[in-house]
Write a protein that holds these residues in place. Structure first.
Motif, PDB file in Angstrom:
ATOM      1  N   SER A  84      -8.567   7.094 -43.620  1.00 49.71           N
ATOM      2  CA  SER A  84      -8.236   8.420 -42.647  1.00 49.71           C
ATOM      3  C   SER A  84      -6.879   8.908 -42.863  1.00 49.71           C
ATOM      4  O   SER A  84      -6.450  10.142 -43.008  1.00 49.71           O
ATOM      5  CB  SER A  84      -8.667   7.976 -41.039  1.00 49.71           C
ATOM      6  N   PHE A 115     -20.705   3.304 -42.913  1.00 48.15           N
ATOM      7  CA  PHE A 115     -20.031   3.457 -41.840  1.00 48.15           C
ATOM      8  C   PHE A 115     -18.966   2.332 -41.557  1.00 48.15           C
ATOM      9  O   PHE A 115     -18.042   2.475 -40.991  1.00 48.15           O
ATOM     10  CB  PHE A 115     -20.963   3.942 -40.800  1.00 48.15           C
ATOM     11  N   HIS A 119     -15.999   4.495 -41.138  1.00 54.08           N
ATOM     12  CA  HIS A 119     -15.828   4.941 -39.989  1.00 54.08           C
ATOM     13  C   HIS A 119     -14.915   4.231 -39.277  1.00 54.08           C
ATOM     14  O   HIS A 119     -15.098   3.061 -39.025  1.00 54.08           O
ATOM     15  CB  HIS A 119     -17.162   5.337 -39.386  1.00 54.08           C
ATOM     16  N   ARG A 156     -22.372   9.942 -35.962  1.00 54.93           N
ATOM     17  CA  ARG A 156     -21.369   9.519 -36.956  1.00 54.93           C
ATOM     18  C   ARG A 156     -21.457  10.459 -37.984  1.00 54.93           C
ATOM     19  O   ARG A 156     -22.415  11.148 -38.714  1.00 54.93           O
ATOM     20  CB  ARG A 156     -21.932   8.322 -37.555  1.00 54.93           C
ATOM     21  N   ALA A 158     -18.644  10.547 -41.809  1.00 51.10           N
ATOM     22  CA  ALA A 158     -17.682  10.075 -42.610  1.00 51.10           C
ATOM     23  C   ALA A 158     -17.794  10.239 -44.105  1.00 51.10           C
ATOM     24  O   ALA A 158     -18.923  10.542 -44.510  1.00 51.10           O
ATOM     25  CB  ALA A 158     -17.369   8.462 -42.353  1.00 51.10           C
TER      26      ALA A 158
END
Length: 273
Positions: A84, A115, A119, A156, A158
């Motif tokens: 990120s 995830f 995530h 979710r 991502a």
């Protein structure tokens, strides 16, 4: 990690939003980062319910994006946090366009594995999940949960690298292949301002105030639902039936840690609404 990317940054500065300190400020990206040790950023250490939100607002007033990272996220989901951060400082090496990817229905294991790696919150609820496949590798994924009356929650989304157009492509696929009336989703203000949702037609529905987690050991946050009052007699060594949930947790040395709040977005089906 950021210094290893040769990024020009300032640490522990009180000159940006005085008198408050920012752990990291990256002038070239107008990006600030707060690293929050769980004990030192708990209510018991003096960080009340509005502390993190107030810092966020002070940064917003100066056109600065503030990311608030909790200690357990960096320790337990290091790669997801790094991924990120690379996005925010525009240093993700690989760019894969969504138009070059194939949409696939993900198995429960594929969704969970993806995830967990990509995530910040890891895996979450999702009974309908789609991914984008590039060279037989999943590079983006989205998950939904059906609520009621053809209402769904987008739980979710991502990517593993920069995949322009991935969100809109996966969302459109879901809309075309399911009967839906309304889709809701949430943007965590610690990481997101919801721009991605707005670009795809979602409307801001509600601004949710800061909420809290508990940390019994000072190393990991646990959702407050796990500390609902009905569970406390079995969880706590010192439980007083005459006290509230918060009072009982305080008496047992359980830390309370507040976030920045969330934004709730809604997408309504124009053919129905």
């Amino acid at each position: 990690f950021l210094k290893s990317l040769n990024i020009d940054l300032i640490t522990n500065t009180r000159s940006i939003i005085p008198p408050y300190e920012l752990d990291i400020y990256i002038p070239d990206h107008k990006l600030a980062i707060e690293y929050c040790g769980l004990y030192w950023h708990s209510e018991q250490a003096g960080k009340d319910k509005n502390y993190h939100l107030n810092k966020l607002k002070l940064c917003q007033e100066k056109g600065i994006r503030l990311l608030t990272i909790f200690e357990d996220e960096w320790i337990n989901r290091t790669e997801a946090v790094k991924n990120s951060l690379l996005y925010f400082v525009k240093q993700q090496n690989q760019k894969i366009f969504a138009r070059n990817c194939k949409i696939v229905l993900l198995t429960t294991k594929q969704k969970r594995d993806f995830f967990e790696k990509t995530h910040i919150q890891g895996n979450g609820p999702g009974s309908i999940s789609y991914g984008l496949l590039y060279n037989e590798q999943i590079v983006a994924a989205i998950s939904f949960v059906k609520k009621d009356n053809q209402k769904f929650e987008l739980t979710r989304f991502a990517t593993s690298t920069t995949v322009p157009g991935s969100f809109s492509k996966l969302l459109e696929h879901f809309k075309k292949n399911h009967q839906w009336n309304q889709i809701i989703t949430f943007a965590d203000l610690r990481w997101s301002n919801g721009n991605l949702y707005e670009k795809c037609g979602f409307k801001l529905d509600k601004i949710l105030p800061p909420d809290y987690y508990y940390s019994p050991d000072g190393h990991q946050r646990i959702h407050k639902f796990n500390y609902r009052r009905k569970y406390l007699p079995k969880l706590l060594t010192n439980f007083d039936p005459n006290l509230s949930e918060m009072q009982n947790c305080d008496n047992n040395g359980i830390l309370r840690i507040w976030d920045c709040g969330k934004l709730r977005f809604v997408l309504k089906n124009p053919l129905i609404n």
